[in-house]
Design a protein around this motif. Structure first.
Motif, short mmCIF file in Angstrom:
data_model
loop_
_atom_site.label_atom_id
_atom_site.label_comp_id
_atom_site.label_asym_id
_atom_site.label_seq_id
_atom_site.Cartn_x
_atom_site.Cartn_y
_atom_site.Cartn_z
N VAL A 83 77.26 47.64 52.27
CA VAL A 83 78.47 48.64 51.43
C VAL A 83 79.01 49.45 52.12
CG1 VAL A 83 79.16 49.71 49.40
CG2 VAL A 83 77.07 47.63 48.75
N TRP A 129 86.30 49.47 53.28
CA TRP A 129 87.21 48.62 52.55
C TRP A 129 88.47 49.80 52.60
CZ3 TRP A 129 82.57 47.88 49.18
CH2 TRP A 129 81.36 47.05 49.57
N VAL A 183 86.25 43.12 46.40
CA VAL A 183 84.94 43.92 46.22
C VAL A 183 83.72 43.29 45.11
CG1 VAL A 183 83.99 46.10 46.13
CG2 VAL A 183 85.72 45.14 48.26
N GLU A 190 82.53 40.04 45.03
CA GLU A 190 80.73 39.66 46.85
C GLU A 190 80.56 40.67 45.44
OE1 GLU A 190 81.41 40.75 50.27
OE2 GLU A 190 83.27 39.86 50.89
N ALA A 197 81.76 47.53 41.86
CA ALA A 197 83.22 47.84 42.93
C ALA A 197 83.05 49.31 43.23
CB ALA A 197 83.98 47.26 42.98
#
Length: 380
Positions: free
Chosen positions: A37, A42, A52, A55, A192
């Protein structure tokens, strides 16, 4: 007994996962998987919160699939790529891991990250082994007669199809179950790290998670829609496309599995314009990865054609905002932008329409549109 770690990136699946299969090739090796992570990275890359979220939901499903193989899933967090080499070196030393396996990512920042990781692991006697997996045929494998890379799609596709016919493109299986493991899995993130603009109800309805879901969606498309794909794909109001792009982007399904479904359809029913066109779309997906490797400036917000860098764009904030919000007054453009804002996805034909409208009609810098797309697309 050897210990192998599979570093998952854009390959959240058990079947036809090249790095995972390589890590499991030694029957007695104990294997674990790792997902990182990286919230600040990101944000730097304008990754959409909806992607995100997608995923992470797929990670929950993947953890169950891996557990059935006695392969635990580890999750670790570091702010960005700068912290990845030290984090992986620590994990390797803590668990006495012999080798780290991963499928290649081709963008510039990801290549630099992997080079730094390889150097860090070499210092503690561990090797990073990288594999081609994202494309049906690896970038650099399709070349013109003079050895250069293709910049035009049609001749690329001809060569690509010839090589596929010569080498085959059968997807690999899932690995065999292990006999024990050297660690236990981690708790998965509950939500997320980036807020999603898509409601949880729409996200789960449109993009249900899991490798089995992706395979079912592929089978349904191949059985019911593939033959008519060429005709129906041009009409956004029809349900004529596969909607597999998020699953391909996150690696929940592979391009080889998609091609295999198309080839099997042709073997049963003969070649149709629909199946040929869908295979060509998978070739397009490969083509852009090959272009990215041959001309890496396209990763740096630079145009593919250098002469277009001299264009003087209109940097009109008000017009751009109307485009973003679907308030241009052009119904097709506005409907497309509302679809993106509500679902995190847009029909491929509409992507072309709104991109052309932004750049050729409003004459606004394509990089503004690129960033907005990335911040909102589940498959960006």
């Amino acid at each position: 007994m050897k210990r192998h770690l599979v570093w998952l990136r854009a390959d959240l699946r058990c079947h036809d996962n090249t790095a995972l299969l390589a890590a499991c090739a030694e029957r007695d090796a104990q294997v674990a998987c790792l997902y990182l992570v990286t919230p600040r990275q990101w944000q730097k890359h304008d990754v959409a919160g909806v992607r995100v979220d997608f995923e992470l939901r797929n990670l929950h499903s993947l953890r169950e699939d891996l557990a059935a193989l006695d392969i635990p899933l580890l999750v670790a967090e570091t702010a960005d790529y700068a912290g990845v080499p030290a984090l992986l070196r620590q994990l390797v030393q803590e668990h006495r891991i012999d080798a780290v396996f991963a499928n290649r990512q081709y963008e510039i920042n990801e290549n630099r990250r992997d080079a730094a990781v390889a150097a860090a692991l070499e210092g503690v006697g561990c090797r990073l082994q990288l594999f081609h997996d994202q494309c049906a045929l690896p970038p650099g494998s399709i070349r013109k007669q003079d050895g250069g890379a293709y910049s035009v799609f049609t001749p690329f596709k001809r060569n690509w199809l010839q090589q596929l016919a010569a080498t085959g493109c059968r997807p690999g299986p899932a690995p065999r179950a292990r006999n024990g493991s050297f660690t236990r899995g981690s708790a998965l993130p509950g939500q997320a790290a980036l807020a999603s603009h898509v409601s949880p109800e729409i996200a789960t309805q449109w993009w249900p998670a899991g490798e089995k879901t992706a395979q079912q969606r592929l089978k349904k498309f191949a059985d019911n829609l593939l033959a008519d794909y060429q005709e129906r794909r041009d009409f956004p109001a029809q349900d004529g496309v596969s909607r597999l792009s998020p699953y391909l982007a996150a690696g929940v399904i592979s391009p080889r599995q998609c091609l295999n479904a198309a080839f099997n359809h042709q073997a049963r029913h003969g070649e149709s314009p629909g199946s040929a066109q869908w295979i060509a779309e998978i070739a397009w997906r490969d083509f852009y990865k090959h272009v990215l490797v041959a001309w890496p400036q396209v990763c740096r917000h630079q145009p593919f054609r250098p002469e277009t860098a001299a264009i003087r764009w209109r940097h009109d904030e008000a017009d751009f905002q109307r485009w973003c919000e679907g308030r241009t007054g052009f119904p097709l453009v506005d409907a497309a932008m509302r679809q993106l804002r509500q679902t995190g996805w847009m029909h491929n034909r509409l992507r072309m329409v709104v991109a052309m409208f932004l750049t050729k009609d409003l004459f606004i810098d394509w990089r503004w549109g690129e960033r907005f797309f990335m911040q909102h697309l589940v498959d960006g």
